[in-house]
Design an enzyme around this catalytic site. Structure first.
Site, short mmCIF file in Angstrom:
data_model
loop_
_atom_site.label_atom_id
_atom_site.label_comp_id
_atom_site.label_asym_id
_atom_site.label_seq_id
_atom_site.Cartn_x
_atom_site.Cartn_y
_atom_site.Cartn_z
N GLU A 109 0.82 -1.20 0.00
CA GLU A 109 0.00 0.00 0.00
C GLU A 109 0.86 1.26 0.00
OE1 GLU A 109 -2.30 -0.29 3.52
OE2 GLU A 109 -0.53 -0.37 4.78
N CYS A 122 3.38 8.20 1.88
CA CYS A 122 3.95 7.11 2.69
C CYS A 122 4.10 5.88 1.79
CB CYS A 122 3.01 6.82 3.86
SG CYS A 122 3.53 5.44 4.90
N CYS A 129 6.89 -8.03 6.34
CA CYS A 129 8.08 -7.63 7.08
C CYS A 129 8.59 -8.85 7.84
CB CYS A 129 7.74 -6.51 8.07
SG CYS A 129 9.18 -5.83 8.93
N CYS A 133 7.28 -7.02 15.23
CA CYS A 133 6.87 -6.14 16.32
C CYS A 133 5.46 -6.52 16.72
CB CYS A 133 6.95 -4.68 15.87
SG CYS A 133 8.61 -4.24 15.32
N CYS A 136 2.29 -4.58 15.50
CA CYS A 136 2.23 -4.24 14.07
C CYS A 136 1.61 -5.36 13.27
CB CYS A 136 3.62 -3.92 13.55
SG CYS A 136 3.65 -3.60 11.77
N CYS A 358 -0.58 3.01 8.21
CA CYS A 358 0.33 2.10 7.54
C CYS A 358 0.09 0.67 8.01
CB CYS A 358 1.77 2.52 7.81
SG CYS A 358 2.16 4.13 7.11
#
Ligand code: SAH
Ligand code: SF4
Length: 380
Positions: A109, A122, A129, A133, A136, A358
């Site tokens: 995105e 952004c 990823c 975390c 997230c 995000c």
């Protein structure tokens, strides 16, 4: 894991580079080499660069300063396509968000946030990823691959197409700032991010000043110096906790590069002074990192670093193991920092109605597709 090992393991699939290759994302030198290989003089590469990054041409036909024969030859060898838009949304507050789909079906995105004095784009650096975390949602997605330079720079070019700002002129730009704060850890895909940012910063290209570009990292300490030396862009660091035992849990990379090491790397980051501070991102998690003691400790940690703090209200997702801090606790935290001379605004959520934070949109789309396809499966 080492950077190069990571780069190989998570490289975009070879299929993407088969067929006519994209010219987007090649460095100036590589573009010149390609043009020289076609037997054309070097100034053609420069003209081509101008068409690609200043004029935003999306096909060779439009490049009218090039001869018809040369355009036809280019078209047989190369393409200049943008990523495909899987979905596009506009929030009531003007925030725009695109879910982009690459030929292998992977999606990322890109979010555009217009503000009074500027407009921030952004962008993502990876599909998913590898870091995990705990707060997230991107970190819970199992599929991960690096974006190519073309896929990274393509996000900026597509956004420019969509807001209608070609040719790239320095006045009245809508997209004034770029932040690498979308999906992925940019310092785990540094080579490709660097290639793309060099094009973004080229004065005859997209012409963003390095002062208008911010790279956000969860704290990949060994890559930070390289980022400063090679790119010199602004740095944002996802700190999120002031004690190692807490940060070890919410940002597991902390076990490898603990807070003291991370802050040393920040002190050494080139070009950091009062006019150009490092941004420390701090997601507010209720009862985890949001006490008055945490705020006072943060003041102490940042005492000798030109810093500003961005307090981010936690954006909850289904199944998230945390809650957002109470507004009063966020305000008190912010007040303690401000009283000690550290700027610590609370980031106002943007595009809530389109889930523009995000990492949120793609997750929503994946959940939807998953439940459509496999109704029995419980989403992760
Ligand atoms: N991987 C990089 C950049 C992408 S994340 C990094 O971690 O810095 C961009 C920012 O969004 C980070 O500060 C991240 O911690 C924050 N973030 C991630 N998920 C969030 C959530 N659910 N609510 C609020 N902020 C979040
Ligand atoms: Fe990756 Fe950043 Fe999310 Fe951590 S916060 S999992 S580093 S995208």
């Amino acid at each position: 894991m080492s950077g190069s090992h990571h780069a190989q393991q998570f490289a975009p699939p070879a299929a993407l580079t088969a067929g006519p290759r994209t010219l987007i994302g090649l460095s100036r030198a590589d573009l010149e080499a390609e043009i020289a290989a076609l037997g054309e003089p070097a100034f053609r590469a420069r003209q081509l660069w101008h068409w690609l990054y200043h004029r935003g041409a999306t096909d060779f036909e439009a490049m009218t300063s090039l001869s018809k024969a040369f355009r036809a030859r280019l078209a047989t060898h190369f393409r200049v396509a943008r990523p495909a838009i899987a979905s596009a949304q506009i929030s009531t507050d003007g925030t725009r968000k695109w879910l982009l789909r690459f030929p292998d079906g992977q999606e990322v995105e890109t979010v555009f946030i217009p503000q009074e004095e500027r407009g921030t784009l952004c962008i993502s650096s990876q599909v998913g990823c590898t870091l995990t975390c705990r707060f997230c949602h991107t970190g819970t997605q199992r599929l991960v691959r690096n974006l190519s330079p073309a896929e990274i720079i393509g996000q900026i070019m597509l956004a420019r197409d969509e807001v209608g700002e070609w040719p790239a002129s320095s006045e009245d730009r809508k997209i004034t700032n770029i932040v690498l704060m979308g999906m992925g850890e940019p310092l785990y895909n540094f080579e490709n991010v660097a290639e793309a940012m060099k094009i973004a910063m080229d004065p005859e290209g997209l012409a963003f000043s390095r002062r208008k570009i911010t790279l956000s990292t969860s704290g990949v300490v060994p890559a930070m110096a390289r980022c400063g030396a090679e790119l010199g862009v602004n740095l944002a660091v996802s700190l999120h906790a002031v004690h190692d035992d807490v940060r070890d849990v919410i940002v597991p990379l902390n076990k490898k590069y603990p807070i003291a090491q991370l802050l040393d790397a920040c002190r050494a980051y080139p070009g950091t002074h009062n006019a150009r501070r490092i941004t420390f991102e701090y997601v507010m998690l209720r009862g985890v990192n949001d006490s008055a003691e945490d705020a006072r400790t943060l003041v102490g940690l940042l005492k000798d670093i030109p810093a500003k703090v961005n307090l981010i209200p936690f954006n909850a997702w289904p199944g998230a193991p945390y809650e957002c801090s109470r507004p009063a606790d966020i305000a008190a935290f912010s007040d303690i920092l401000f009283a000690a001379g550290v700027s610590a605004p609370v980031r106002t959520p943007r595009g809530r109605d389109i889930l523009a934070a995000c990492g949120q949109l793609k997750s929503a789309s994946q959940r939807l597709k998953k439940s459509e396809r496999e109704p029995a499966e419980v989403p992760a």
